[in-house]
Design a protein around this motif. Structure first.
Motif, PDB file in Angstrom:
ATOM      1  N   UNK A 270      43.044  47.609  35.831  1.00 28.60           N
ATOM      2  CA  UNK A 270      42.270  48.542  36.658  1.00 28.60           C
ATOM      3  C   UNK A 270      40.872  48.004  36.927  1.00 28.60           C
ATOM      4  N   UNK A 271      40.223  47.472  35.881  1.00 26.98           N
ATOM      5  CA  UNK A 271      38.885  46.899  36.058  1.00 26.98           C
ATOM      6  C   UNK A 271      38.933  45.726  37.030  1.00 26.98           C
ATOM      7  N   UNK A 272      39.953  44.872  36.905  1.00 28.64           N
ATOM      8  CA  UNK A 272      40.082  43.723  37.807  1.00 28.64           C
ATOM      9  C   UNK A 272      40.276  44.181  39.245  1.00 28.64           C
ATOM     10  N   UNK A 273      41.126  45.177  39.437  1.00 26.53           N
ATOM     11  CA  UNK A 273      41.353  45.690  40.791  1.00 26.53           C
ATOM     12  C   UNK A 273      40.076  46.283  41.374  1.00 26.53           C
ATOM     13  N   UNK A 274      39.287  46.964  40.541  1.00 26.95           N
ATOM     14  CA  UNK A 274      38.030  47.538  41.026  1.00 26.95           C
ATOM     15  C   UNK A 274      37.068  46.444  41.470  1.00 26.95           C
ATOM     16  N   UNK A 275      36.976  45.352  40.689  1.00 20.87           N
ATOM     17  CA  UNK A 275      36.067  44.271  41.053  1.00 20.87           C
ATOM     18  C   UNK A 275      36.521  43.574  42.338  1.00 20.87           C
ATOM     19  N   UNK A 276      37.816  43.267  42.409  1.00 24.92           N
ATOM     20  CA  UNK A 276      38.320  42.575  43.598  1.00 24.92           C
ATOM     21  C   UNK A 276      38.228  43.481  44.826  1.00 24.92           C
ATOM     22  N   UNK A 277      38.620  44.743  44.661  1.00 26.43           N
ATOM     23  CA  UNK A 277      38.544  45.682  45.777  1.00 26.43           C
ATOM     24  C   UNK A 277      37.100  45.912  46.203  1.00 26.43           C
ATOM     25  N   UNK A 278      36.183  45.916  45.234  1.00 27.06           N
ATOM     26  CA  UNK A 278      34.768  46.063  45.569  1.00 27.06           C
ATOM     27  C   UNK A 278      34.274  44.932  46.456  1.00 27.06           C
ATOM     28  N   UNK A 279      34.760  43.700  46.209  1.00 21.81           N
ATOM     29  CA  UNK A 279      34.377  42.583  47.056  1.00 21.81           C
ATOM     30  C   UNK A 279      34.872  42.751  48.480  1.00 21.81           C
ATOM     31  N   UNK A 280      36.139  43.146  48.631  1.00 20.15           N
ATOM     32  CA  UNK A 280      36.679  43.358  49.973  1.00 20.15           C
ATOM     33  C   UNK A 280      35.956  44.507  50.685  1.00 20.15           C
ATOM     34  N   UNK A 281      35.645  45.568  49.926  1.00 19.54           N
ATOM     35  CA  UNK A 281      34.969  46.708  50.538  1.00 19.54           C
ATOM     36  C   UNK A 281      33.555  46.335  50.977  1.00 19.54           C
ATOM     37  N   UNK A 282      32.846  45.542  50.151  1.00 17.86           N
ATOM     38  CA  UNK A 282      31.493  45.111  50.521  1.00 17.86           C
ATOM     39  C   UNK A 282      31.527  44.248  51.774  1.00 17.86           C
ATOM     40  N   UNK A 283      32.530  43.389  51.902  1.00 21.29           N
ATOM     41  CA  UNK A 283      32.648  42.559  53.100  1.00 21.29           C
ATOM     42  C   UNK A 283      32.969  43.412  54.319  1.00 21.29           C
ATOM     43  N   UNK A 284      33.833  44.379  54.142  1.00 21.43           N
ATOM     44  CA  UNK A 284      34.235  45.220  55.268  1.00 21.43           C
ATOM     45  C   UNK A 284      33.074  46.083  55.771  1.00 21.43           C
ATOM     46  N   UNK A 285      32.278  46.610  54.850  1.00 15.73           N
ATOM     47  CA  UNK A 285      31.223  47.544  55.236  1.00 15.73           C
ATOM     48  C   UNK A 285      29.979  46.844  55.768  1.00 15.73           C
TER      49      UNK A 285
END
Length: 698
Positions: A384-399
């Motif tokens: 879960x922590x890994x998914x949050x970190x990876x997803x956070x990177x994609x979300x930061x790029x998208x936004x």
């Protein structure tokens, strides 16, 4: 346990600190390729949308070389190409070619090569360099400049630096610096409106040397302390009328560059992280077609035009993060589009601090929680922590096109998690082994206790007399008895023995409680009953002495209900004492009655202490049957109802005149059938006595 937990967390904490050091200096580690691959993946999945095409690339391609000959062309031909483009009034023209040497078709070069030619005839020929300079003069045109880290033969100082540029204090040290440059001939460069760099910084060349992927380009650099924009940005500046270039800077260096109303985010050294769009051939035109007038001049109106090479052997090929191989001139087009849309990837200085903070918080969270979680939940937590970190990177790029590296953090947290999970598994294995040892010990202890209980049961059951064997030859009476403990051992007992030739003593008792304490008290009670009834002729007095002896060492404060009777075998007179026990049932001539114990009955033995028990009498008639029982019969339960006295009486009546042992067995079976599989609530004890009367001897 606390010391072990502290030791189990010390090494993961050390690994976390090492991970922080690696993350802060990641550009010098193999993880740099992982980070760059991640950023490339962001762009592949979310490329820049190229909604318009403000740039036209006029490529000197294979078709052009076939039609007009090999490169280099005569500069008067290049001048014709420039005039064709300028006729369409483009916003700015950029030439991604350096004209550093004299044209090979110039009169001086031809005379040196062919000395037999008439000098007057050659002097009448037009100078190609002047033709090109004339075509450039008066138009917003930018020439290419190649910066050199060292001064080499042929290097020079370009003549068109930025006219207005104020880098601010300390910004110069962050920008790329060149000692010299490779520029066009002075005649040509003075005719152009500006000059722009077309090379990357040395650090970029070194970083991209292994994979050849272009991710960033410089926006500005200095040549001998004079500022020069990159070629595409210089074209935009010229299109805006040659205005000032304003750099934005922070504590760590440059943050953005502003040209007119357009702003482009940069790195500290002035490099821009390009957000690439998908390649398109729509804006590519062949130089041969432009020279032939295939395209109307209006096609260049209000467009940026770049002349460059687009032929194998001449062009420099660039690999983009999107995995596309493009000519270098395409990068200039992408830079112009990025500036006009103010879009570029952003990785400011504080982003590394944010990544360090999330790595530290994530690591501390793992160190705090993994040791107390089961392995399954520990894996789920790390996932879960890994998914949050990876997803956070994609979300930061998208936004906001922010470059947040979550994958490197996951890789650095991996050893911490593996070590913590290993410690957890070791601890779990240790607990499992201890549990197995404890279980084995418990099983051995249970087996030992079960063996002891089995031996105690055999001993207890051995204390009870067997009427069929004891009175096998007796014709004056019949006795049958049955006892089934609810557990391995119980607190019920019965007894039957002759005091002398004419007197028979029967007794039944029920000790409070169950298990071993009750069984021990039962054994004492049965033994004392036999001893005292033999020693004392008065039954009431014998029961008083029995209570006194039982109360002597009664640390558990147990008590026992009992019914003790002495039958005169000759007369049928039965003397009895009831100490808190259920009154026996008398079967006479097919009628059931309860023996009257109300007048003389006393409390259970040891319940009050020093109670004056007295005996009562009952005259039996030949054929009378007496049923003595404990509450394990009447209080047997099927989960909702109890067996009760009425069912007991019905079972006795239903047995008729059957043999006593058969009656006892049938009654026991009726109780078990009624319980319907429910565990027994109490010990079950039955004793049947039938007096046949005086039997004459033959």
């Amino acid at each position: 346990m606390a010391i072990q937990a502290g030791r189990g967390r010390a090494l993961p904490l050390l690994l976390l600190l090492v991970g922080l050091l690696v993350l802060n200096d990641l550009d010098r580690t193999p993880l740099l390729s992982v980070r760059e691959a991640l950023y490339d993946q962001y762009q592949r999945q979310m490329p820049r949308a190229r909604t318009n095409e403000p740039v036209i690339v006029v490529g000197i391609d294979s078709q052009s070389l076939v039609k007009h000959g090999q490169w280099p062309w005569s500069r008067d031909l290049v001048a014709q190409l420039v005039r064709k483009i300028q006729a369409g009034k483009p916003l700015a023209l950029g030439i991604d070619i350096v004209f550093a040497e004299r044209d090979r078709y110039s009169p001086e070069v031809l005379l040196a090569r062919f000395p037999d030619l008439q000098p007057d005839a050659l002097a009448a020929l037009p100078d190609p360099d002047q033709e090109l300079a004339g075509a450039l003069n008066g138009h917003p045109t930018a020439l290419a400049v190649v910066g050199l880290s060292k001064s080499l033969p042929g290097s020079t100082q370009p003549a068109r630096p930025l006219p207005e540029f104020n880098p601010g204090a300390g910004l110069d040290q962050h920008l790329p610096q060149y000692a010299g440059a490779l520029a066009s001939r002075p005649l040509i460069e003075k005719s152009a409106a500006g000059e722009g760099l077309i090379n990357a910084s040395p650090s970029l060349l070194q970083a991209n040397s292994e994979r050849g992927v272009l991710r960033r380009v410089p926006t500005i650099a200095t040549i001998n302390q004079l500022p020069f924009l990159s070629l595409p940005l210089e074209m935009v500046r010229l299109a805006l009328g040659g205005g000032a270039v304003v750099p934005e800077s922070g504590a760590q260096g440059m943050t953005a560059i502003r040209i007119g109303d357009y702003r482009l985010p940069t790195q500290a050294n002035g490099e821009v992280l390009l957000h690439f769009g998908r390649a398109s051939s729509n804006y590519y035109l062949s130089a041969a077609d432009v020279l032939a007038g295939v395209h109307p001049p209006e096609i260049f109106d209000d467009r940026f035009v770049i002349i460059g090479f687009n032929s194998t052997g001449l062009q420099d090929r660039i690999i983009t993060p999107l995995g596309e191989s493009l000519p270098g001139i395409d990068i200039h087009a992408q830079v112009i589009e990025s500036l006009l849309s103010s879009q570029a990837l952003q990785r400011p200085g504080w982003m590394s601090h944010l990544e360090s903070a999330t790595l530290l918080l994530g690591g501390l969270l793992l160190i705090a929680t993994i040791p107390v979680l089961r392995p399954r939940y520990a894996v789920i937590s790390f996932t879960t922590l890994s998914l949050l970190l990876v997803t956070g990177g994609y979300l930061a790029f998208f936004l906001g096109l922010w470059l947040f590296d979550g994958v490197s953090q996951v890789l650095l947290l991996g050893p911490v998690f593996i070590l913590l999970l290993g410690n957890t598994l070791v601890a779990a294995d240790r607990r499992r082994r201890n549990a197995e040892l404890q279980l084995q010990y418990s099983r051995e202890e249970a087996a030992r206790v079960a063996g002891e209980l089995d031996a105690a049961r055999r001993i207890q059951m051995g204390l009870l007399p067997d009427p069929a064997t004891l009175f096998a030859d007796e014709r004056r009476f019949s006795i049958a008895a049955l006892l089934e403990p609810a557990q391995a051992v119980g607190g019920d007992y019965y007894d039957c023995f002759r005091l002398d030739e004419q007197r028979l003593c029967v007794a039944i008792g029920d000790v409070s409680g169950k298990g071993l304490p009750a069984s021990l008290f039962m054994a004492i009670s049965k033994t004392l009953t036999g001893v005292l009834t033999r020693r004392q002729a008065d039954l009431g007095l014998a029961v008083r002495e029995l209570e006194c002896e039982l109360n002597r060492e009664n640390a558990e404060y147990l008590f026992v209900t009992a019914f003790i009777a002495v039958l005169d075998l000759a007369s049928g007179d039965m003397e009895y004492v009831c100490a808190g026990h259920d009154a026996p049932i008398l079967l006479r001539d097919g009628q059931l009655t309860r023996i009257d114990t109300a007048t003389t009955a006393g409390p259970p033995l040891c319940a009050i202490g020093d109670y004056p028990y007295v005996a009562d009498h009952l005259q039996l008639q030949p054929g009378d049957r007496i049923c003595l029982f404990t509450d394990g019969v009447t209080e047997a339960s099927n989960g909702s109802n109890m067996f009760g006295l009425s069912r007991l009486q019905s079972a006795i009546l239903g047995s008729g005149r059957d043999e006593l042992q058969a009656v006892a067995t049938a009654l026991r079976d009726a109780v078990r059938h009624f319980e319907a599989g429910h565990p027994p609530a109490d010990d079950l004890t039955l004793l049947f006595l039938q007096w046949h009367g005086q039997v004459s001897e033959r």
